[in-house]
Design a protein around this motif. Structure first.
Motif, PDB file in Angstrom:
ATOM      1  N   VAL A 252       0.875  -1.177   0.000  1.00 54.45           N
ATOM      2  CA  VAL A 252       0.000   0.000   0.000  1.00 54.45           C
ATOM      3  C   VAL A 252       0.906   1.219   0.000  1.00 54.45           C
ATOM      4  O   VAL A 252       1.888   1.266   0.738  1.00 54.45           O
ATOM      5  CB  VAL A 252      -0.901   0.022   1.263  1.00 54.45           C
ATOM      6  CG1 VAL A 252      -1.734   1.301   1.305  1.00 54.45           C
ATOM      7  CG2 VAL A 252      -1.817  -1.204   1.285  1.00 54.45           C
ATOM      8  N   LYS A 253       0.605   2.186  -0.877  1.00 55.30           N
ATOM      9  CA  LYS A 253       1.463   3.372  -0.909  1.00 55.30           C
ATOM     10  C   LYS A 253       0.686   4.634  -1.256  1.00 55.30           C
ATOM     11  O   LYS A 253      -0.379   4.560  -1.872  1.00 55.30           O
ATOM     12  CB  LYS A 253       2.605   3.169  -1.892  1.00 55.30           C
ATOM     13  CG  LYS A 253       2.136   3.091  -3.330  1.00 55.30           C
ATOM     14  CD  LYS A 253       3.187   2.456  -4.164  1.00 55.30           C
ATOM     15  CE  LYS A 253       3.647   3.331  -5.285  1.00 55.30           C
ATOM     16  NZ  LYS A 253       4.653   2.652  -6.104  1.00 55.30           N
ATOM     17  N   ASP A 254       1.250   5.789  -0.877  1.00 52.45           N
ATOM     18  CA  ASP A 254       0.611   7.064  -1.184  1.00 52.45           C
ATOM     19  C   ASP A 254       1.316   7.704  -2.363  1.00 52.45           C
ATOM     20  O   ASP A 254       2.540   7.691  -2.454  1.00 52.45           O
ATOM     21  CB  ASP A 254       0.694   7.977   0.046  1.00 52.45           C
ATOM     22  CG  ASP A 254      -0.172   7.436   1.178  1.00 52.45           C
ATOM     23  OD1 ASP A 254      -1.263   6.891   0.883  1.00 52.45           O
ATOM     24  OD2 ASP A 254       0.245   7.504   2.352  1.00 52.45           O
ATOM     25  N   LEU A 255       0.523   8.240  -3.272  1.00 51.35           N
ATOM     26  CA  LEU A 255       1.081   8.904  -4.452  1.00 51.35           C
ATOM     27  C   LEU A 255       0.433  10.276  -4.589  1.00 51.35           C
ATOM     28  O   LEU A 255      -0.748  10.450  -4.269  1.00 51.35           O
ATOM     29  CB  LEU A 255       0.800   8.076  -5.708  1.00 51.35           C
ATOM     30  CG  LEU A 255       1.669   6.827  -5.915  1.00 51.35           C
ATOM     31  CD1 LEU A 255       1.158   6.016  -7.108  1.00 51.35           C
ATOM     32  CD2 LEU A 255       3.130   7.211  -6.146  1.00 51.35           C
ATOM     33  N   PRO A 256       1.183  11.258  -5.103  1.00 54.26           N
ATOM     34  CA  PRO A 256       0.629  12.613  -5.216  1.00 54.26           C
ATOM     35  C   PRO A 256      -0.253  12.778  -6.445  1.00 54.26           C
ATOM     36  O   PRO A 256      -0.111  12.038  -7.421  1.00 54.26           O
ATOM     37  CB  PRO A 256       1.884  13.470  -5.366  1.00 54.26           C
ATOM     38  CG  PRO A 256       2.868  12.564  -6.035  1.00 54.26           C
ATOM     39  CD  PRO A 256       2.592  11.172  -5.521  1.00 54.26           C
ATOM     40  N   LYS A 257      -1.134  13.753  -6.392  1.00 54.33           N
ATOM     41  CA  LYS A 257      -1.925  14.171  -7.555  1.00 54.33           C
ATOM     42  C   LYS A 257      -0.982  14.374  -8.750  1.00 54.33           C
ATOM     43  O   LYS A 257       0.120  14.901  -8.587  1.00 54.33           O
ATOM     44  CB  LYS A 257      -2.614  15.492  -7.195  1.00 54.33           C
ATOM     45  CG  LYS A 257      -3.377  16.122  -8.322  1.00 54.33           C
ATOM     46  CD  LYS A 257      -4.061  17.402  -7.865  1.00 54.33           C
ATOM     47  CE  LYS A 257      -4.674  18.097  -9.061  1.00 54.33           C
ATOM     48  NZ  LYS A 257      -5.282  19.356  -8.742  1.00 54.33           N
TER      49      LYS A 257
END
Ligand SMILES: *Cc1c(COP(=O)(O)O)cnc(C)c1O
Length: 375
Positions: A252-257
């Motif tokens: 699971v990871k966070d990515l920017p707009k």
């Protein structure tokens, strides 16, 4: 399933219930021909055929000699019909494994007759008549001559006649096929009133009225719990899906707009997002182009698949999750999580394919996990 990355779960009790339901919805005297080609539509031939044998089918039908041998090696009690054409190198297997070929033309008639003669026995066949599929069988207008020859051959034992419907939702076309078929098989029926006469498959199941010469049906997809079209005669018997398909969230990871997602960068994130990486791709069965349309379940909530599916991984948008799915959690592409449910038909539609093809595309890499409890 703790150590599985991706698996198909096969509920044999559901298969058994489906078979019982279909059988009891059929008028009396209709033979149930269980179609288990293509590794039992991806469900695995051995466990599937074993349960069908225990529950009770009249005949098995498969596509080719190899599939027929797979079943014959499990036991000798069941007639096995081969739906596809045999290569002449395969003819010997008819004798060795006691199989029933479908016969389409005079060349095959000669081959099978010679073989029977050499063995000093007769060979059982089903005669296939083409009434509009354009695939196997003798074109119906040419069939009387072939039927004559088959009926007068001592080496050939005509057990059944069949045709196939390419567009059952068109009842006018299909009725015409039935009529043409029945008009040419008359001499065969006169000679053998017990002839097995079959045409309907899962999507064209007609309740056969009393006195109809049709006395067999070939059921494939329906017994695996994929509902027939709503206008089919058996649409309201409520079969249950036998197969479900699951994988696990691996990352699971966070990515920017503005970040791009997967091959071709077809998907650009419109907001800061949380993306999940699922440990299954088209190398397992997930349709390549279902991204942007299909959903998958985690903890009974559905999330959209995003970007192009890759061979080994599929990406999912978890941004709107309430309970923050973690790596390791189970992901369901086909099947139930309590009250949440995704049907095989839904995934097939979003992948621009059909239920049959999706089942056949579950690869060897995917372990089949069998629920073997009996009813
Ligand atoms: C596959 C097949 C069937 C079974 O069709 P379903 O739609 O899966 O029930 C019946 N007849 C023939 C000739 C087939 O090839």
């Amino acid at each position: 399933m703790q150590n599985l990355r991706c698996w198909a779960e096969i509920d044999l009790a559901a298969l058994e219930r489906n078979l019982n339901k279909i059988r009891s919805a059929l008028p009396e005297g209709i033979q149930y021909i269980s179609v288990v080609k293509a590794d039992a539509y991806g469900h695995g031939i051995h466990p599937t055929a074993a349960r069908l044998m225990q529950t009770g089918v009249d005949l098995f039908a498969v596509a080719n000699v190899k599939e027929a041998i797979d079943i014959r090696e499990m036991g000798t009690g069941w007639p096995i019909l081969i739906l596809g054409p045999l290569l002449k190198e395969e003819d010997e297997a008819i004798i060795e494994y006691d199989l029933i070929p479908s016969l389409s033309n005079e060349e095959e008639l000669t081959r099978f007759s010679k073989l029977a003669h050499a063995e000093g026995r007769s060979i059982e066949v089903h005669l296939k008549i083409d009434t509009g599929m354009g695939r196997m069988g003798c074109w119906w207008e040419h069939a009387p001559k072939l039927i004559d020859k088959v009926l007068s051959s001592k080496d050939i034992d005509l057990q059944g006649v069949l045709t196939h419907f390419p567009i059952p939702q068109d009842s006018e076309f299909t009725d015409q096929q039935r009529e043409n078929f029945l008009s040419v098989i008359k001499p065969a029926l006169i000679q053998n009133p017990d002839l097995l006469v079959h045409a309907d498959n899962s999507s064209s199941l007609q309740t056969m009225h009393r006195n109809s010469p049709f006395n067999g049906i070939r059921v494939g997809l329906l017994q695996f719990g994929i509902a027939p079209p709503r206008d089919s005669a058996l649409a309201d018997i409520h079969v249950e899906p036998v197969l479900s398909f699951h994988s696990r969230l691996a990352l699971v990871k966070d990515l920017p707009k503005g970040a791009s997602i997967s091959y071709g960068c077809e998907k650009i994130l419109e907001r800061d997002s949380r993306i999940g990486v699922i440990a299954a791709g088209y190398g397992d069965a997930i349709p390549l182009h279902c991204g942007g349309k299909a959903m998958a379940l985690i903890n009974q909530k559905s999330y959209p698949i995003v970007g192009r599916v890759t061979m080994d991984q599929t990406l999912i948008d978890l941004t709107d999750s309430e309970n923050e799915p973690q790596a390791g959690e189970m992901v369901t592409f086909i099947g139930k999580q309590n009250n949440a449910h995704i049907g095989l038909s839904e995934l097939a539609k979003h992948g621009n394919t059909i239920e049959w093809e999706l089942l056949c595309s579950i690869t060897k890499r995917v372990p089949r996990v069998y629920l073997t409890k009996r009813e």
